[in-house]
Design a protein around this motif. Sequence first.
Motif, PDB file in Angstrom:
ATOM      1  N   UNK A  17       0.824  -1.208   0.000  1.00 43.21           N
ATOM      2  CA  UNK A  17       0.000   0.000   0.000  1.00 43.21           C
ATOM      3  C   UNK A  17       0.857   1.257   0.000  1.00 43.21           C
ATOM      4  N   UNK A  18       2.012   1.181   0.634  1.00 44.21           N
ATOM      5  CA  UNK A  18       2.881   2.349   0.737  1.00 44.21           C
ATOM      6  C   UNK A  18       3.755   2.556  -0.491  1.00 44.21           C
ATOM      7  N   UNK A  19       3.811   1.560  -1.394  1.00 49.53           N
ATOM      8  CA  UNK A  19       4.714   1.651  -2.531  1.00 49.53           C
ATOM      9  C   UNK A  19       4.024   1.855  -3.872  1.00 49.53           C
ATOM     10  N   UNK A  20       2.788   1.436  -3.990  1.00 47.44           N
ATOM     11  CA  UNK A  20       2.081   1.567  -5.264  1.00 47.44           C
ATOM     12  C   UNK A  20       1.278   2.860  -5.311  1.00 47.44           C
ATOM     13  N   UNK A  21       1.045   3.405  -6.516  1.00 50.30           N
ATOM     14  CA  UNK A  21       0.274   4.648  -6.656  1.00 50.30           C
ATOM     15  C   UNK A  21      -1.143   4.497  -6.108  1.00 50.30           C
ATOM     16  N   UNK A  22      -1.722   5.625  -5.739  1.00 48.22           N
ATOM     17  CA  UNK A  22      -3.083   5.610  -5.195  1.00 48.22           C
ATOM     18  C   UNK A  22      -4.154   5.549  -6.276  1.00 48.22           C
ATOM     19  N   UNK A  23      -3.771   5.848  -7.515  1.00 48.76           N
ATOM     20  CA  UNK A  23      -4.745   5.829  -8.606  1.00 48.76           C
ATOM     21  C   UNK A  23      -4.193   5.011  -9.764  1.00 48.76           C
ATOM     22  N   UNK A  24      -5.091   4.495 -10.589  1.00 50.27           N
ATOM     23  CA  UNK A  24      -4.685   3.683 -11.734  1.00 50.27           C
ATOM     24  C   UNK A  24      -4.110   4.583 -12.831  1.00 50.27           C
ATOM     25  N   UNK A  25      -3.244   4.034 -13.696  1.00 50.56           N
ATOM     26  CA  UNK A  25      -2.659   4.838 -14.784  1.00 50.56           C
ATOM     27  C   UNK A  25      -3.712   5.242 -15.818  1.00 50.56           C
TER      28      UNK A  25
END
Length: 498
Positions: A53-61
């Motif tokens: 959760x801390x490493x991936x973006x909060x929104x989709x590309x």
Amino acid sequence: MMNHSETSSDKFQPMDPEDFRKQVHRTVDFIADYYKNIESYPVLSPVEPGFLLSQLPNIAPINAEPLEAVLRDVEKYIIPGLLHWVSPNFFAYFPLTTSTAGFIGEMLCSAFNALGFNWIASPAGTELEMVVMDWMANIFGLPPSFSFSGTGGGVIHSSTSEAILCTVVAARDRVLARLEPGSLSKLVAYGSDQTHSVFGKACRIAGIAPCNIRLLETSPNVKSAECSLSPVLLRRTMEDDVAAGLIPFYVCATVGTTSTTAVDPVREVAEVASNYTAWVHIDAAYAGSACICPEFRHHLDGVELVDSISISPYKWLLSHLDCCCVWVRHPDFLMKSLSLDGEYIQNSFSDSKNVVDYKDWQIGLTRRFRALRLWVILRCYGVANLQAHIRSDVELAKMFEQLVVQDPRFEVVVPRKFGLVCFRLGTRGCNSDRVDELNESLLKAVNSTGRVYMTHTKVGGAYILRFVVGVVSTEERHVAAAWDLIKEKADDLVGKLG
């Protein structure tokens, strides 16, 4: 205004055959490298909650990204957070099998993307499942009453959870049909204290009062060897319930319990249940697969007396998730409880007695083409190779069992039957709580290395270590190395005790 050719050229094409060919080849290479390097990964992931959760973006590309970037992130972010179930050093739970034929079958299943909820939605899907389920019934030595070629039939569910829920619902409705309204609160289901917890969950979902779910004691202390359901206790409990105005309706017998691979006496349990016309289901999710070998088939003796049985090939027969084979002697009871109607799924074959609509054999409407995967496995390997696979794993478990027996500090707690060895470290002069603490510390010490992963259980209140052989790539060297690690950590712990 755009003309038709301009509109077509701008259309998003998520499935171009040539692009698909290239990307699948690249992905297969990635998967092959993962299997080639599997031993370089710690079996148990060392990450902490929230790591992803801390490493991936909060929104989709918004815009497309290349496959190479995605695979790089799988390597960087996903693999470190996996418990590697396919590692040859995975000796926990019951393992999940993989195989080349299983992968190929899964690829074909995904390619066709068939949604065979009724016959017309996928004639090949439905009829191949019927063929494969009859093949499997024959391999396991089930009586004709469980085959389409006889009077019963089989279906492939996603899991044992679904299998038990479906049969509980069918059993419930069968008995309620002959009782007065409002009798649901009187129905009682029976298993043992070693029956998998999905049994209780299924009963609760089906509306059975929690106080009417009986989990009968099997092992009052750790020295009780068998840990199986007692027909004598079952009979006595049923008699007491009937005397109290309750109605026995379902018994779950297990061939290969999760904790110790205990085998309930199927014939004796079924004979007791028959006195109350209670539905008997056999949960043989793990150990049932061994019954393709003649030397293990006796564990299913009495199966002709039960109403249903489930076996999960993804646990030991080289299939992948999800795949649970379920056979019933009387499909009509299943269909009466689970049938699904709707004008939008009616067709010219809806009322035909010559077709099977598998939507009426399961909880949901949609279903995957799981039979194709099993068919490919059976065709590519044949029964003889599947038997050899089972026997090889059992021999490795025997090897580990002998290593335990040869060390006087350890004991095998319950007799080994299949690929599971239940053992523990004991220290003379220690009380039971201290021994439990010692074994808990040993398990943590072993698993924390990342070199091996095991789990534990409790039998008769005693803390016990479980060592399961079943991953297809596990060899003698992995078992020997695991035992060396266990001994090393045991030496450290015993040394600290003085």
